[in-house]
Design a protein around this motif. Structure first.
Motif, PDB file in Angstrom:
ATOM      1  N   GLU A 178       0.810  -1.217   0.000  1.00 25.09           N
ATOM      2  CA  GLU A 178       0.000   0.000   0.000  1.00 25.09           C
ATOM      3  C   GLU A 178       0.844   1.268   0.000  1.00 25.09           C
ATOM      4  OE1 GLU A 178      -2.861   0.031  -0.784  1.00 25.09           O
ATOM      5  OE2 GLU A 178      -4.133  -1.451   0.161  1.00 25.09           O
ATOM      6  N   TYR A 179       2.129   1.143   0.333  1.00 24.81           N
ATOM      7  CA  TYR A 179       2.990   2.320   0.427  1.00 24.81           C
ATOM      8  C   TYR A 179       3.856   2.510  -0.819  1.00 24.81           C
ATOM      9  CZ  TYR A 179       1.442   1.539   5.169  1.00 24.81           C
ATOM     10  OH  TYR A 179       0.641   1.322   6.262  1.00 24.81           O
ATOM     11  N   GLN A 180       4.011   1.460  -1.609  1.00 20.01           N
ATOM     12  CA  GLN A 180       4.840   1.553  -2.803  1.00 20.01           C
ATOM     13  C   GLN A 180       4.379   2.644  -3.777  1.00 20.01           C
ATOM     14  OE1 GLN A 180       7.635   0.163  -3.278  1.00 20.01           O
ATOM     15  NE2 GLN A 180       7.730  -1.736  -2.112  1.00 20.01           N
ATOM     16  N   PRO A 181       3.051   2.854  -3.975  1.00 23.40           N
ATOM     17  CA  PRO A 181       2.644   3.902  -4.921  1.00 23.40           C
ATOM     18  C   PRO A 181       3.148   5.295  -4.560  1.00 23.40           C
ATOM     19  CG  PRO A 181       0.817   2.415  -4.519  1.00 23.40           C
ATOM     20  CD  PRO A 181       1.891   2.043  -3.535  1.00 23.40           C
ATOM     21  N   LEU A 182       3.395   5.546  -3.285  1.00 28.64           N
ATOM     22  CA  LEU A 182       3.934   6.848  -2.887  1.00 28.64           C
ATOM     23  C   LEU A 182       5.357   7.042  -3.399  1.00 28.64           C
ATOM     24  CD1 LEU A 182       2.810   6.838   0.855  1.00 28.64           C
ATOM     25  CD2 LEU A 182       1.761   8.143  -0.996  1.00 28.64           C
ATOM     26  N   LEU A 183       6.064   5.941  -3.623  1.00 34.50           N
ATOM     27  CA  LEU A 183       7.491   5.964  -3.953  1.00 34.50           C
ATOM     28  C   LEU A 183       7.743   5.615  -5.414  1.00 34.50           C
ATOM     29  CD1 LEU A 183       8.432   3.846  -0.817  1.00 34.50           C
ATOM     30  CD2 LEU A 183       8.613   6.330  -0.993  1.00 34.50           C
ATOM     31  N   LEU A 184       6.696   5.625  -6.209  1.00 34.84           N
ATOM     32  CA  LEU A 184       6.767   5.111  -7.568  1.00 34.84           C
ATOM     33  C   LEU A 184       7.829   5.794  -8.418  1.00 34.84           C
ATOM     34  CD1 LEU A 184       5.448   3.116  -9.522  1.00 34.84           C
ATOM     35  CD2 LEU A 184       3.821   4.901 -10.139  1.00 34.84           C
ATOM     36  N   PHE A 185       8.024   7.100  -8.247  1.00 34.25           N
ATOM     37  CA  PHE A 185       8.961   7.853  -9.083  1.00 34.25           C
ATOM     38  C   PHE A 185      10.222   8.283  -8.328  1.00 34.25           C
ATOM     39  CE2 PHE A 185       4.658   8.557 -10.691  1.00 34.25           C
ATOM     40  CZ  PHE A 185       4.806   8.195 -12.029  1.00 34.25           C
ATOM     41  N   ALA A 186      10.333   7.927  -7.054  1.00 31.03           N
ATOM     42  CA  ALA A 186      11.434   8.403  -6.219  1.00 31.03           C
ATOM     43  C   ALA A 186      12.787   8.015  -6.799  1.00 31.03           C
ATOM     44  CB  ALA A 186      11.298   7.846  -4.804  1.00 31.03           C
ATOM     45  N   ALA A 187      13.699   8.981  -6.836  1.00 28.78           N
ATOM     46  CA  ALA A 187      15.071   8.784  -7.297  1.00 28.78           C
ATOM     47  C   ALA A 187      15.126   8.253  -8.729  1.00 28.78           C
ATOM     48  CB  ALA A 187      15.826   7.854  -6.351  1.00 28.78           C
ATOM     49  N   GLY A 188      14.115   8.578  -9.520  1.00 33.44           N
ATOM     50  CA  GLY A 188      14.096   8.178 -10.920  1.00 33.44           C
ATOM     51  C   GLY A 188      14.105   9.396 -11.821  1.00 33.44           C
ATOM     52  N   GLU A 189      13.500   9.254 -12.970  1.00 33.10           N
ATOM     53  CA  GLU A 189      13.385  10.385 -13.875  1.00 33.10           C
ATOM     54  C   GLU A 189      12.152  10.209 -14.752  1.00 33.10           C
ATOM     55  OE1 GLU A 189      17.028  10.398 -16.093  1.00 33.10           O
ATOM     56  OE2 GLU A 189      16.314   8.894 -17.513  1.00 33.10           O
ATOM     57  N   ILE A 190      11.620  11.323 -15.215  1.00 35.72           N
ATOM     58  CA  ILE A 190      10.499  11.307 -16.135  1.00 35.72           C
ATOM     59  C   ILE A 190      10.869  12.138 -17.356  1.00 35.72           C
ATOM     60  CG2 ILE A 190       8.762  10.967 -14.335  1.00 35.72           C
ATOM     61  CD1 ILE A 190       8.146  13.937 -14.501  1.00 35.72           C
ATOM     62  N   GLU A 191      10.123  11.957 -18.423  1.00 33.93           N
ATOM     63  CA  GLU A 191      10.416  12.654 -19.667  1.00 33.93           C
ATOM     64  C   GLU A 191       9.398  13.748 -19.928  1.00 33.93           C
ATOM     65  OE1 GLU A 191      10.711   9.910 -22.872  1.00 33.93           O
ATOM     66  OE2 GLU A 191      12.355   8.766 -21.968  1.00 33.93           O
ATOM     67  N   ASP A 192       9.898  14.911 -20.292  1.00 35.50           N
ATOM     68  CA  ASP A 192       9.043  16.017 -20.702  1.00 35.50           C
ATOM     69  C   ASP A 192       9.151  16.134 -22.221  1.00 35.50           C
ATOM     70  OD1 ASP A 192       7.542  18.252 -21.034  1.00 35.50           O
ATOM     71  OD2 ASP A 192       8.838  19.606 -19.924  1.00 35.50           O
ATOM     72  N   GLY A 193       8.347  15.352 -22.896  1.00 36.05           N
ATOM     73  CA  GLY A 193       8.374  15.325 -24.348  1.00 36.05           C
ATOM     74  C   GLY A 193       6.981  15.103 -24.903  1.00 36.05           C
ATOM     75  N   PRO A 194       6.787  15.307 -26.202  1.00 38.16           N
ATOM     76  CA  PRO A 194       5.449  15.227 -26.791  1.00 38.16           C
ATOM     77  C   PRO A 194       4.858  13.824 -26.819  1.00 38.16           C
ATOM     78  CG  PRO A 194       7.098  15.483 -28.507  1.00 38.16           C
ATOM     79  CD  PRO A 194       7.808  15.647 -27.212  1.00 38.16           C
ATOM     80  N   HIS A 195       5.700  12.803 -26.723  1.00 37.18           N
ATOM     81  CA  HIS A 195       5.200  11.438 -26.896  1.00 37.18           C
ATOM     82  C   HIS A 195       5.195  10.628 -25.601  1.00 37.18           C
ATOM     83  CE1 HIS A 195       5.271  12.308 -31.121  1.00 37.18           C
ATOM     84  NE2 HIS A 195       6.576  12.537 -31.090  1.00 37.18           N
TER      85      HIS A 195
END
Length: 266
Positions: free
Chosen positions: A167-184
């Motif tokens: 139940e706590y994993q969703p809070l940490l889903l993006f922690a210490a990672g990266e996301i993309e800011d792009g059109p696709h």
């Protein structure tokens, strides 16, 4: 002039290339020592009508030599579903009410262990025994508690940790990672389906929709055999925690909606 004419096709080709997506680094810097409230509200069809299943937890992060500790307590749960339909929900969670969990997290926000896990599991098993003693053997609550007890008994130590941390994993889903800011956006593959049906492989796209100094808004759209999933996230760019997650899961003609909200405790 010949040199310029020869360079023009190359310049045009370079200009036609799509811009590379910007990669946004996400930290893991949870607020230390601050009381947090974590609420999960789920609505799904039960016995021909939509029913609510809710759980309220309190959290606190602390720094530790090997990373962090996440202190978590399930404070209460509730459901307006018929007794028989809510029996499994209550049987699985009621033994955890008031039990203090201390998860060990590494510096990247990954849950790697649980302090005093054997004592905690003993408390859960004792809670199930009390439930079974309180309800007659032919009641939904007793049968559900027995089923949960059997399920728990078959878990390995790693399986128990995964269950309690789930139940706590969703809070940490993006922690210490990266996301993309792009059109696709970025391609995603995962499993979906429970609790409306068996898990089904789904795939789709995770895309950044809005970016401010306080929040990153992302949408994830996934599909698989008979399954459609839409997830909206509000992610803190300062802490790396998911402050809000809204899920809409459709399996056939059945739809589940769920909202998870993390906020400062009142």
């Amino acid at each position: 002039m010949i040199a310029i004419r020869g360079a023009l096709p190359l310049l045009i080709a370079v200009a036609a290339q799509p811009a590379a997506a910007e990669r946004i680094a996400i930290p893991f810097a949870p607020p230390l020592g601050q009381g947090l409230a974590y609420d999960i509200d789920q609505h799904r069809p039960v016995a021909g009508r939509e029913s609510r299943f809710s759980a309220h937890r309190t959290l606190r992060f602390e720094r530790a030599e090997d990373g962090y500790r996440l202190h978590a307590i399930l404070e209460s749960l509730d459901s307006d579903a018929p007794e028989a339909a809510a029996a499994s929900f209550r049987a699985a969670l009621t033994p955890l009410i008031g039990v203090a969990l201390r998860f060990r997290l590494d510096g990247q926000g990954k849950i790697v262990g649980l302090d005093d896990d054997e004592a905690i599991w003993t408390a859960v098993e004792e809670g199930l025994e009390r439930m079974m003693a309180h309800f007659a053997a032919d009641t939904p609550r007793h049968r559900a508690a027995q089923s949960v007890k059997t399920l728990f008994a078959g878990l390995s130590r790693e399986g128990r940790l995964a269950l309690l941390a789930g139940e706590y994993q969703p809070l940490l889903l993006f922690a210490a990672g990266e996301i993309e800011d792009g059109p696709h956006g970025r391609g995603v593959r995962t499993m979906a389906g429970s609790p409306l049906g068996r898990p089904v492989p789904v795939e789709g796209v995770l895309a950044l929709r809005q970016r401010t100094s306080d929040s990153l808004s992302l949408t994830e759209t996934l599909s698989g055999e008979g399954v459609q999933v839409c997830m909206d996230y509000a992610l803190s760019p300062r802490t790396g925690l998911v402050a809000r997650q809204a899920r809409r899961l459709t399996v056939g003609e059945r739809t589940l909606t769920e909202e998870r909200v993390l906020r400062p405790a009142p």
